[in-house]
Motif scaffolding. Structure first.
Motif, PDB file in Angstrom:
ATOM      1  N   PRO A 305       0.836  -1.212   0.000  1.00 42.71           N
ATOM      2  CA  PRO A 305       0.000   0.000   0.000  1.00 42.71           C
ATOM      3  C   PRO A 305       0.871   1.263   0.000  1.00 42.71           C
ATOM      4  O   PRO A 305       1.000   1.951   1.026  1.00 42.71           O
ATOM      5  CB  PRO A 305      -0.809  -0.132   1.284  1.00 42.71           C
ATOM      6  N   LEU A 306       1.443   1.590  -1.140  1.00 41.02           N
ATOM      7  CA  LEU A 306       2.380   2.701  -1.197  1.00 41.02           C
ATOM      8  C   LEU A 306       1.738   4.029  -0.784  1.00 41.02           C
ATOM      9  O   LEU A 306       2.364   4.842  -0.093  1.00 41.02           O
ATOM     10  CB  LEU A 306       2.977   2.818  -2.602  1.00 41.02           C
ATOM     11  N   ARG A 307       0.513   4.265  -1.216  1.00 41.60           N
ATOM     12  CA  ARG A 307      -0.155   5.512  -0.825  1.00 41.60           C
ATOM     13  C   ARG A 307      -0.315   5.595   0.688  1.00 41.60           C
ATOM     14  O   ARG A 307      -0.080   6.636   1.300  1.00 41.60           O
ATOM     15  CB  ARG A 307      -1.529   5.611  -1.496  1.00 41.60           C
ATOM     16  N   THR A 308      -0.704   4.479   1.303  1.00 38.28           N
ATOM     17  CA  THR A 308      -0.872   4.463   2.749  1.00 38.28           C
ATOM     18  C   THR A 308       0.445   4.712   3.460  1.00 38.28           C
ATOM     19  O   THR A 308       0.508   5.444   4.462  1.00 38.28           O
ATOM     20  CB  THR A 308      -1.470   3.120   3.201  1.00 38.28           C
ATOM     21  N   LEU A 309       1.530   4.118   2.948  1.00 36.48           N
ATOM     22  CA  LEU A 309       2.848   4.332   3.552  1.00 36.48           C
ATOM     23  C   LEU A 309       3.270   5.790   3.430  1.00 36.48           C
ATOM     24  O   LEU A 309       3.811   6.372   4.379  1.00 36.48           O
ATOM     25  CB  LEU A 309       3.883   3.430   2.887  1.00 36.48           C
ATOM     26  N   LEU A 310       3.036   6.373   2.261  1.00 36.73           N
ATOM     27  CA  LEU A 310       3.390   7.782   2.078  1.00 36.73           C
ATOM     28  C   LEU A 310       2.569   8.666   3.009  1.00 36.73           C
ATOM     29  O   LEU A 310       3.106   9.591   3.642  1.00 36.73           O
ATOM     30  CB  LEU A 310       3.161   8.196   0.625  1.00 36.73           C
ATOM     31  N   GLN A 311       1.295   8.382   3.125  1.00 38.61           N
ATOM     32  CA  GLN A 311       0.434   9.180   3.998  1.00 38.61           C
ATOM     33  C   GLN A 311       0.853   9.053   5.458  1.00 38.61           C
ATOM     34  O   GLN A 311       0.898  10.050   6.191  1.00 38.61           O
ATOM     35  CB  GLN A 311      -1.025   8.754   3.811  1.00 38.61           C
ATOM     36  N   GLN A 312       1.199   7.856   5.884  1.00 39.27           N
ATOM     37  CA  GLN A 312       1.674   7.672   7.260  1.00 39.27           C
ATOM     38  C   GLN A 312       2.962   8.440   7.493  1.00 39.27           C
ATOM     39  O   GLN A 312       3.129   9.109   8.525  1.00 39.27           O
ATOM     40  CB  GLN A 312       1.885   6.185   7.554  1.00 39.27           C
ATOM     41  N   ALA A 313       3.869   8.360   6.524  1.00 37.81           N
ATOM     42  CA  ALA A 313       5.148   9.057   6.655  1.00 37.81           C
ATOM     43  C   ALA A 313       4.945  10.566   6.712  1.00 37.81           C
ATOM     44  O   ALA A 313       5.597  11.267   7.504  1.00 37.81           O
ATOM     45  CB  ALA A 313       6.064   8.681   5.495  1.00 37.81           C
ATOM     46  N   MET A 314       4.040  11.083   5.889  1.00 35.52           N
ATOM     47  CA  MET A 314       3.804  12.522   5.878  1.00 35.52           C
ATOM     48  C   MET A 314       3.142  12.975   7.172  1.00 35.52           C
ATOM     49  O   MET A 314       3.491  14.028   7.729  1.00 35.52           O
ATOM     50  CB  MET A 314       2.952  12.897   4.664  1.00 35.52           C
ATOM     51  N   ARG A 315       2.197  12.193   7.677  1.00 35.24           N
ATOM     52  CA  ARG A 315       1.550  12.571   8.937  1.00 35.24           C
ATOM     53  C   ARG A 315       2.575  12.605  10.069  1.00 35.24           C
ATOM     54  O   ARG A 315       2.615  13.550  10.872  1.00 35.24           O
ATOM     55  CB  ARG A 315       0.405  11.618   9.261  1.00 35.24           C
ATOM     56  N   GLU A 316       3.403  11.580  10.147  1.00 35.67           N
ATOM     57  CA  GLU A 316       4.414  11.534  11.206  1.00 35.67           C
ATOM     58  C   GLU A 316       5.419  12.667  11.051  1.00 35.67           C
ATOM     59  O   GLU A 316       5.838  13.287  12.044  1.00 35.67           O
ATOM     60  CB  GLU A 316       5.144  10.183  11.172  1.00 35.67           C
ATOM     61  N   SER A 317       5.824  12.952   9.829  1.00 33.26           N
ATOM     62  CA  SER A 317       6.812  13.994   9.581  1.00 33.26           C
ATOM     63  C   SER A 317       6.290  15.369   9.978  1.00 33.26           C
ATOM     64  O   SER A 317       6.977  16.135  10.676  1.00 33.26           O
ATOM     65  CB  SER A 317       7.207  14.000   8.099  1.00 33.26           C
ATOM     66  N   TRP A 318       5.057  15.684   9.593  1.00 33.23           N
ATOM     67  CA  TRP A 318       4.518  16.997   9.924  1.00 33.23           C
ATOM     68  C   TRP A 318       4.261  17.127  11.420  1.00 33.23           C
ATOM     69  O   TRP A 318       4.513  18.177  12.022  1.00 33.23           O
ATOM     70  CB  TRP A 318       3.231  17.250   9.142  1.00 33.23           C
ATOM     71  N   LYS A 321       7.376  17.964  13.222  1.00 32.23           N
ATOM     72  CA  LYS A 321       7.802  19.358  13.049  1.00 32.23           C
ATOM     73  C   LYS A 321       6.962  20.321  13.868  1.00 32.23           C
ATOM     74  O   LYS A 321       7.386  21.450  14.134  1.00 32.23           O
ATOM     75  CB  LYS A 321       7.700  19.757  11.578  1.00 32.23           C
ATOM     76  N   GLY A 322       5.740  19.904  14.235  1.00 34.58           N
ATOM     77  CA  GLY A 322       4.876  20.772  15.018  1.00 34.58           C
ATOM     78  C   GLY A 322       3.624  21.234  14.316  1.00 34.58           C
ATOM     79  O   GLY A 322       2.841  22.003  14.886  1.00 34.58           O
ATOM     80  N   LEU A 323       3.399  20.776  13.070  1.00 37.13           N
ATOM     81  CA  LEU A 323       2.177  21.141  12.365  1.00 37.13           C
ATOM     82  C   LEU A 323       1.045  20.211  12.785  1.00 37.13           C
ATOM     83  O   LEU A 323       1.178  18.989  12.707  1.00 37.13           O
ATOM     84  CB  LEU A 323       2.388  21.052  10.849  1.00 37.13           C
ATOM     85  N   ASP A 324      -0.060  20.790  13.201  1.00 41.83           N
ATOM     86  CA  ASP A 324      -1.227  20.002  13.592  1.00 41.83           C
ATOM     87  C   ASP A 324      -1.972  19.572  12.325  1.00 41.83           C
ATOM     88  O   ASP A 324      -2.617  20.379  11.661  1.00 41.83           O
ATOM     89  CB  ASP A 324      -2.138  20.843  14.484  1.00 41.83           C
ATOM     90  N   VAL A 325      -1.878  18.286  11.976  1.00 39.51           N
ATOM     91  CA  VAL A 325      -2.562  17.761  10.790  1.00 39.51           C
ATOM     92  C   VAL A 325      -3.733  16.861  11.194  1.00 39.51           C
ATOM     93  O   VAL A 325      -4.250  16.110  10.370  1.00 39.51           O
ATOM     94  CB  VAL A 325      -1.581  16.984   9.888  1.00 39.51           C
ATOM     95  N   SER A 326      -4.154  16.978  12.444  1.00 38.88           N
ATOM     96  CA  SER A 326      -5.192  16.074  12.944  1.00 38.88           C
ATOM     97  C   SER A 326      -6.531  16.286  12.244  1.00 38.88           C
ATOM     98  O   SER A 326      -7.368  15.377  12.215  1.00 38.88           O
ATOM     99  CB  SER A 326      -5.367  16.262  14.454  1.00 38.88           C
ATOM    100  N   ALA A 351      -1.089  18.760   2.723  1.00 39.16           N
ATOM    101  CA  ALA A 351      -0.570  19.077   4.049  1.00 39.16           C
ATOM    102  C   ALA A 351       0.760  19.827   3.968  1.00 39.16           C
ATOM    103  O   ALA A 351       1.703  19.373   3.337  1.00 39.16           O
ATOM    104  CB  ALA A 351      -0.386  17.793   4.854  1.00 39.16           C
ATOM    105  N   GLY A 352       0.817  20.972   4.593  1.00 40.59           N
ATOM    106  CA  GLY A 352       2.068  21.678   4.793  1.00 40.59           C
ATOM    107  C   GLY A 352       2.519  22.601   3.688  1.00 40.59           C
ATOM    108  O   GLY A 352       3.412  23.421   3.917  1.00 40.59           O
TER     109      GLY A 352
END
Length: 455
Positions: A305-318, A321-326, A351-352
């Protein structure tokens, strides 16, 4: 829950086959791109009555900071008051109508250089130099408050300063409607211009620019390098009055037959257009590597699930950094939402970061020219924003700023289109169903300019 987030209405929005086209304009008269009469009608019926973005609130961060906003031959001053509120005033002294501000600056008060009448940051008349009368200022042409600068409606949202030349305009919240809730979770007010922030003249009608960014139909012809990254066949739409938003998932059916290596390479190519994605790629690679089997091989590409992996990585990354992506859905992390805030505001955002493009009619109302303002917006922690902020570049007439590839391609194509639109023997454009947002947009234009009803 995912479905409780505002962006789900776009994630689950209809595709083209499910849209009711009644009321949309599938044949667009070409004279609205070159006719001086139509441009004059737009000026009066649309531009002098509609909410429009004049700049960013952080362009005037301190009390006394101001900038001028010009539209045709009209001029207003946007200023931050001592109470922190941003107000807008007609750029004309109440004495003899002299324009007292130009460009941008900082003032403790506004003083007209013609006869030295002065005004506070709240627009109130403060003093009249050497008044030619006996008595107090209040005795001069009625009450003092009647001689203040003429105020126009100004409001802020998502860090943008909106102005409406119509002093009787409905509130901005009524104009933007549902867009307020859909855009709020991106926290655009915390983003800054970064990388490029450019304003220059373009040889086309302002609507040509808005048209170009409301459809992906031209990607195959103008941006072939983007075909692997965008699947327009899966685009979803949501219409909000005169505004609209669309989204296309990153790499779905158009990458389904590609190898795992090719699909991963497509994800790694994203920073060419959206630089902030680069920060999440190391985590994406870690998550991908975690799927490697004990014998050292990777599962079939169809099982990853490449899209899911990318989305998880982006959520964790932001979040790190301190950006609220909730408040963002998973798709809003990885996929672009393409926004049109009527009449001239286009924003590609995930996001971001995002890319903002605004188009304005030429100052002399020449329908074959306009000005566009393009900028990349990116989120940084508060302590980094001042250092990372990219100032505005105003390109002198006759010169050109070199944009990134896709934007440069659009810049050239739009001017070629205007050359063709000027052929008066072609009466209308024939839109396809893939250009549904243009059909919706031009129906809105017609309702303002040709409908004659108050908005």
């Amino acid at each position: 829950m995912q479905q409780e987030k505002p962006g789900a209405v776009v994630d689950d929005g209809p595709r083209i086959a499910d849209i009711d086209f009644s009321g949309f304009l599938m044949r667009v008269p070409t004279d609205r791109y070159w006719s001086q009469d139509y441009a004059d009608r737009e000026r009066e019926a649309l531009w002098l009555r509609v909410w429009q973005v004049t700049g960013r609130a952080d362009d005037i961060p301190e009390a006394g900071d101001w900038f001028e906003y010009k539209l045709f031959d009209q001029s207003w001053i946007l200023v931050r008051g001592r109470d922190g509120q941003i107000r807008g005033f007609v750029n004309a002294c109440r004495h003899r109508g002299n324009a007292f501000c130009e460009g941008k600056g900082h003032s403790a008060r506004f003083t007209c250089p013609y006869h030295n009448w002065s005004y506070g940051l709240d627009g109130k008349l403060l003093a009249v130099a050497r008044p030619d009368f006996e008595g107090t200022l209040e005795d001069f042409v009625g009450a003092k408050e009647e001689l203040g600068l003429i105020e126009v409606p100004v409001e802020t949202f998502a860090g943008f300063v909106f102005l409406n030349p119509d002093r009787n305009a409905a509130p901005l919240s009524e104009f933007l409607g549902e867009a307020l809730d859909l855009l709020a979770p991106y926290r655009i007010e915390e983003m800054i211009p970064y990388g490029f922030n450019v304003r220059e003249s373009v040889g086309c009608n302002w609507k040509v620019i808005l048209d170009a960014f409301q459809e992906g139909y031209h990607i195959q012809g103008v941006h072939p390098e983007l075909v692997a990254a965008m699947d327009e066949s899966q685009e979803r739409y949501h219409f909000l009055g005169d505004h609209s938003v669309a989204t296309a998932p990153f790499g779905t059916s158009n990458l389904a037959e590609s190898s795992l290596e090719e699909q991963v390479a497509a994800i790694h190519s994203l920073p060419a257009t959206f630089p902030a994605v680069a920060d999440s790629l190391p985590r994406f690679d870690e998550l991908l590597e975690g799927l490697r089997k004990a014998d050292g091989t990777m599962p079939p590409a169809s099982d990853i699930p490449l899209r899911t992996l990318l989305q998880q990585a982006m959520r964790e990354s932001w979040q790190a950094k301190g950006l609220d992506v909730s408040g963002l859905t998973d798709n809003q992390l990885s996929d672009n939402h393409f926004w049109i805030l009527f009449p001239n505001f286009f924003l590609t955002i995930h996001a971001g970061e995002g890319t903002l493009i605004m188009a304005f009619p030429s100052e002399d109302v020449d329908p074959n020219r306009c000005t566009w303002h393009v900028q990349n917006l990116q989120w940084f922690p508060p302590e980094q924003r001042a250092a990372m902020r990219t100032p505005l570049t105003d390109v002198p007439e006759g010169e050109h700023f070199a944009y990134f590839l896709a934007l440069e391609q659009d810049y050239e194509q739009m001017q070629h289109q205007q050359r063709g639109l000027r052929n008066k023997t072609q009466p209308y454009l024939s839109l396809t169903r893939q250009e549904v947002r243009l059909a919706h947009y031009h129906a809105s234009i017609a309702s303002w300019v040709e409908g004659g009803s108050a908005r």
